[in-house]
Design a protein around this motif. Structure first.
Motif, PDB file in Angstrom:
ATOM      1  N   ASP A 208       0.834  -0.944  -0.063  1.00  0.00           N
ATOM      2  CA  ASP A 208      -0.078   0.119  -0.136  1.00  0.00           C
ATOM      3  C   ASP A 208       0.932   1.478  -0.188  1.00  0.00           C
TER       4      ASP A 208
ATOM      5  N   GLY B  83      -0.568   6.619  -1.956  1.00  0.00           N
ATOM      6  CA  GLY B  83      -1.468   7.174  -1.188  1.00  0.00           C
ATOM      7  C   GLY B  83      -1.852   8.762  -1.451  1.00  0.00           C
ATOM      8  N   ALA B  84      -2.084   9.137  -2.733  1.00  0.00           N
ATOM      9  CA  ALA B  84      -2.385  10.329  -3.243  1.00  0.00           C
ATOM     10  C   ALA B  84      -3.723  10.478  -2.636  1.00  0.00           C
ATOM     11  N   ASN B  85      -4.344  11.903  -2.653  1.00  0.00           N
ATOM     12  CA  ASN B  85      -5.492  12.110  -2.205  1.00  0.00           C
ATOM     13  C   ASN B  85      -6.176  12.646  -3.404  1.00  0.00           C
TER      14      ASN B  85
ATOM     15  N   HIS C  24       4.100  13.109  -1.107  1.00  0.00           N
ATOM     16  CA  HIS C  24       3.710  11.959  -1.579  1.00  0.00           C
ATOM     17  C   HIS C  24       4.936  11.381  -2.593  1.00  0.00           C
TER      18      HIS C  24
ATOM     19  N   HIS D  43      -4.278   3.033  -3.039  1.00  0.00           N
ATOM     20  CA  HIS D  43      -4.935   3.226  -1.891  1.00  0.00           C
ATOM     21  C   HIS D  43      -5.173   4.884  -2.154  1.00  0.00           C
TER      22      HIS D  43
ATOM     23  N   GLY E 168      -6.685   8.430  -1.232  1.00  0.00           N
ATOM     24  CA  GLY E 168      -7.716   9.256  -0.372  1.00  0.00           C
ATOM     25  C   GLY E 168      -8.680   9.958  -1.048  1.00  0.00           C
TER      26      GLY E 168
ATOM     27  N   TYR F 170     -10.800   7.750   8.956  1.00  0.00           N
ATOM     28  CA  TYR F 170      -9.326   7.095   8.239  1.00  0.00           C
ATOM     29  C   TYR F 170      -9.281   5.901   8.767  1.00  0.00           C
TER      30      TYR F 170
ATOM     31  N   ASP G  79      -9.596   2.171   6.642  1.00  0.00           N
ATOM     32  CA  ASP G  79      -8.287   1.186   6.503  1.00  0.00           C
ATOM     33  C   ASP G  79      -8.581  -0.095   7.122  1.00  0.00           C
TER      34      ASP G  79
ATOM     35  N   TYR H 280       2.443  -1.157   4.629  1.00  0.00           N
ATOM     36  CA  TYR H 280       2.135   0.220   4.419  1.00  0.00           C
ATOM     37  C   TYR H 280       3.004   1.106   4.467  1.00  0.00           C
TER      38      TYR H 280
ATOM     39  N   THR I 150       3.982   5.117   4.586  1.00  0.00           N
ATOM     40  CA  THR I 150       3.389   6.446   4.752  1.00  0.00           C
ATOM     41  C   THR I 150       4.717   7.241   5.508  1.00  0.00           C
TER      42      THR I 150
ATOM     43  N   GLN J  22       2.335   9.245  10.645  1.00  0.00           N
ATOM     44  CA  GLN J  22       0.961   8.206  10.915  1.00  0.00           C
ATOM     45  C   GLN J  22       1.257   6.960  11.629  1.00  0.00           C
TER      46      GLN J  22
ATOM     47  N   PHE K 122      -1.458   3.494  12.558  1.00  0.00           N
ATOM     48  CA  PHE K 122      -1.161   2.050  12.146  1.00  0.00           C
ATOM     49  C   PHE K 122      -1.224   1.220  13.300  1.00  0.00           C
TER      50      PHE K 122
HETATM   51  N1  ARG Z   1      -3.891   9.347   1.638  1.00  0.00           N
HETATM   52  C1  ARG Z   1      -3.148   9.084   2.874  1.00  0.00           C
HETATM   53  C2  ARG Z   1      -2.425  10.527   2.979  1.00  0.00           C
HETATM   54  O1  ARG Z   1      -2.214  11.256   1.953  1.00  0.00           O
HETATM   55  C3  ARG Z   1      -2.123   8.058   2.676  1.00  0.00           C
HETATM   56  C4  ARG Z   1      -2.799   6.687   2.662  1.00  0.00           C
HETATM   57  C5  ARG Z   1      -1.702   5.683   3.119  1.00  0.00           C
HETATM   58  N2  ARG Z   1      -2.458   4.384   3.074  1.00  0.00           N
HETATM   59  C6  ARG Z   1      -3.516   3.805   4.039  1.00  0.00           C
HETATM   60  N3  ARG Z   1      -3.946   2.878   3.927  1.00  0.00           N
HETATM   61  N4  ARG Z   1      -3.590   4.388   5.059  1.00  0.00           N
HETATM   62  O2  ARG Z   1      -1.992  10.890   3.895  1.00  0.00           O
END
Ligand code: ARG
Length: 586
Positions: free
Chosen positions: A119, A122-124, A133, A159, A161, A324, A328, A346, A348, A352, A356
């Motif tokens: 994973d 992780g773009a939004n 990112h 994955h 966002g 969030y 997940d 994962y 990131t 974070q 997790f």
């Molecule tokens: N979209 C999240 C961010 O920009 C990261 C996602 C990481 N993956 C996950 N399964 N939470 O911070």
């Protein structure tokens, strides 16, 4: 193929035994004094206590018992009790010839291949990709390639966002701007238009505007929360509009990731977890794992022995909206059902980590994963500017990924054009390839968990520990091979080294299998970087000391050409693992 160190130990073991010492002391290591020897054994130092004997005497016994063998050119006991070793030229040459004949350059696949969901990215959606990112994409792509190199089945999932408050914010802002759109008419039952009512450029302007307004205007924020809830509950207009946002955004993301040589097998997002949420929540409640706390639904995840506070994992907010952690967890349910992975990994930002910890504990406690399913979090450090603070634009704003890549390519282009005459179009393409190596190597050469300074001047330099230096070395080899004429048939194998720098290069090549396996198993791209930096250095030293193409002895000349071919192959595999490639010329 056996590793060099294993081969050496296979010679040391009987020598220790014949001399009457335990074979457990027969350990070899790469020399810490390359000026004196190539490998060393410190076993006599360790054995001294057990046998109550001076280490030098033990070392001498062992060396005597090494006797006649074809793998060492020199074995010497030196004070206070080291055994210094040098490999026989013929043995090393044979080793490289076997490596050359092996498709995988003698690196072995994992004996226990696993299915891993990676994973990363992780773009939004609808938020521009920023440098934060960048690391996830770069490191993740490399880990994916490394895992596959070891024979694991790795499934990369971006994955996205695409399900949180940011979607509600965008929907709310769009409604303020164009309330007349069909998406916002509650009794509209027809088809929604195929064309999106906005471009990616609009979206990129809309999100920051909406986010800013929500911070200043409580009423507006309420509306955005309401829109998020309606979206999650599946309201038709919201869903249709969301679909358009997703379409436009994903097309743009694919383009951006493409520029980075980053690809995903799955383009799933948080939203894909939605169908799994109601059932999962019901089970957590029914089985007594989840309870209410100040209106929210939570699962306690603190454990005995915790040395810091681990707050409960919030499953649903008091208004029933998913968070969030909810998506997940539900994504874990989905992944287990669809793919039955052995591991979910994962990647990131390390900030974070707590999220997790909570999610993993909750998933285990509530039985979302099997007992032997591994859940791994790898948190990476921050990419800082030269001022030691998170990387920003010159104006102090958040640096967009596109602009950063553009800036690096421009710098590379300038350098290439400065250096020599080259067709501007070719220079552009070459600048793109080298620019990517500058960015990726600059990042990957640091241990992932550490912060690092993104220094454009240093990263784009053709000298020092940089991507462009590695590519420069590869292009140098390509150019010699080109001059030699690839069509010419090369007979015979690699001969024993003719001089010291050639032997040093050969030794470095012989370490490829052990280094690559170790780096891949530990998911540590920085180890590949430091290996190829050493290899490139050894190659360049050899190159400067050797007149390859004008060598008169054809067997020697061809042996060198073979050595060049092997060096290039090793470098190619390594930069592939790092996620970039080399140009033909530069
Ligand atoms: N979209 C999240 C961010 O920009 C990261 C996602 C990481 N993956 C996950 N399964 N939470 O911070």
């Amino acid at each position: 193929m056996k590793k060099i160190l294993t081969r050496i130990e296979e010679e040391l073991v009987p020598a220790f035994e014949k001399a009457g010492y335990d074979a457990a002391y027969a350990k070899a290591a790469v020399s810490s004094r390359p000026d004196l020897c190539e490998f060393q054994c410190n076993g006599a130092m360790a054995a001294a206590k057990t046998y109550k004997k001076a280490p030098i005497l033990i070392a001498r016994d062992v060396v005597e018992n090494l006797g006649e063998n074809s793998i060492f050119a020199e074995a010497e006991a030196v004070n206070p009790g080291f055994i210094n070793l040098k490999l026989a030229g013929g043995f090393l040459a044979d080793y490289l010839n076997a490596m050359q004949a092996d498709e995988n350059l003698s690196a072995e696949k994992s004996a226990a291949p696993r299915k891993i969901i990676l994973d990363y990215g992780g773009a939004n959606v609808a938020k521009p990709l920023h440098v934060g990112h960048l690391r996830s994409a770069i490191i993740g792509e490399s880990l994916k390639r490394m895992g596959r190199f070891m024979g694991h089945e790795v499934i990369g999932d971006v994955h996205l966002g695409d399900w949180g408050l940011q979607m509600g914010l965008i929907i709310t802002e769009l409604k303020k701007r164009s309330p007349e759109l069909a998406y916002f008419q509650p009794d509209y039952t027809g088809e929604y238009p195929r064309e999106a009512p906005f471009t990616i450029g609009d979206l990129e302007e809309i999100y920051p505007a909406a986010s800013k307004r929500a911070k200043e205007d409580e009423q507006y924020r309420e509306e955005a929360l309401e829109a998020t809830r309606r979206l999650q509950q599946g309201e038709r207009g919201c869903r249709a509009l969301w679909q358009k946002i997703l379409e436009i955004s994903v097309a743009d993301l694919k383009k951006n990731y493409g520029r980075l040589n980053v690809t995903f097998d799955l383009w799933k997002g948080e939203s894909d977890a939605q169908p799994y949420i109601p059932d999962m929540v019901r089970r957590m409640k029914d089985e007594g794992f989840a309870h209410e706390d100040q209106g929210a639904l939570v699962v306690d995840v603190k454990e005995e022995g915790d040395t810091r506070e681990i707050p409960p994992c919030i499953i649903l907010k008091s208004d029933g909206a998913a968070l969030y952690a909810t998506t997940d967890l539900a994504t874990i349910v989905e992944r287990m059902q669809r793919y039955q992975p052995d591991e979910i990994f994962y990647l990131t930002d390390k900030r974070q980590e707590m999220h997790f910890i909570q999610v993993f504990r909750c998933a285990r406690k509530t039985g979302l994963v099997n007992r032997d399913t591994k859940l791994t979090f790898c948190g990476f450090g921050t990419m800082n500017g030269k001022d030691g603070k998170p990387f920003k634009t010159r104006e102090g704003g958040v640096m967009r990924l596109e602009n950063l890549i553009g800036e690096i390519e421009e710098e590379m282009y300038r350098k290439i054009m400065d250096n020599h005459e080259i067709d501007p179009q070719e220079a552009r393409e070459t600048a793109r390839i080298i620019g990517l190596s500058a960015i990726k190597y600059g990042d990957l050469s640091n241990q992932a968990s550490k912060d690092y300074v993104f220094d454009i001047d240093r990263f784009t330099s053709f000298e020092g520990n940089t991507g462009p230096y590695i590519l420069y070395t590869m292009v140098r080899i390509k150019s010699i091979l080109h001059k030699y004429g690839e069509a010419r048939e090369i007979k015979g194998g690699i001969l024993p080294a003719a001089n010291e720098s050639e032997k040093a290069l050969m030794l470095e090549l012989s370490r490829f299998n052990a280094t690559a396996e170790d780096a891949c198993e530990e998911m540590a791209p920085h180890k590949i970087c430091s290996y190829i930096y050493n290899l490139a250095n050894e190659f360049n030293r050899f190159y400067h000391e050797t007149r390859i193409l004008t060598e008169e002895d054809p067997a020697r000349r061809e042996s060198w050409i073979r050595l060049l071919v092997l060096t290039l192959r090793v470098l190619e595999v390594c930069i592939h693992l790092l996620g970039f490639e080399a140009p033909e010329r530069m």
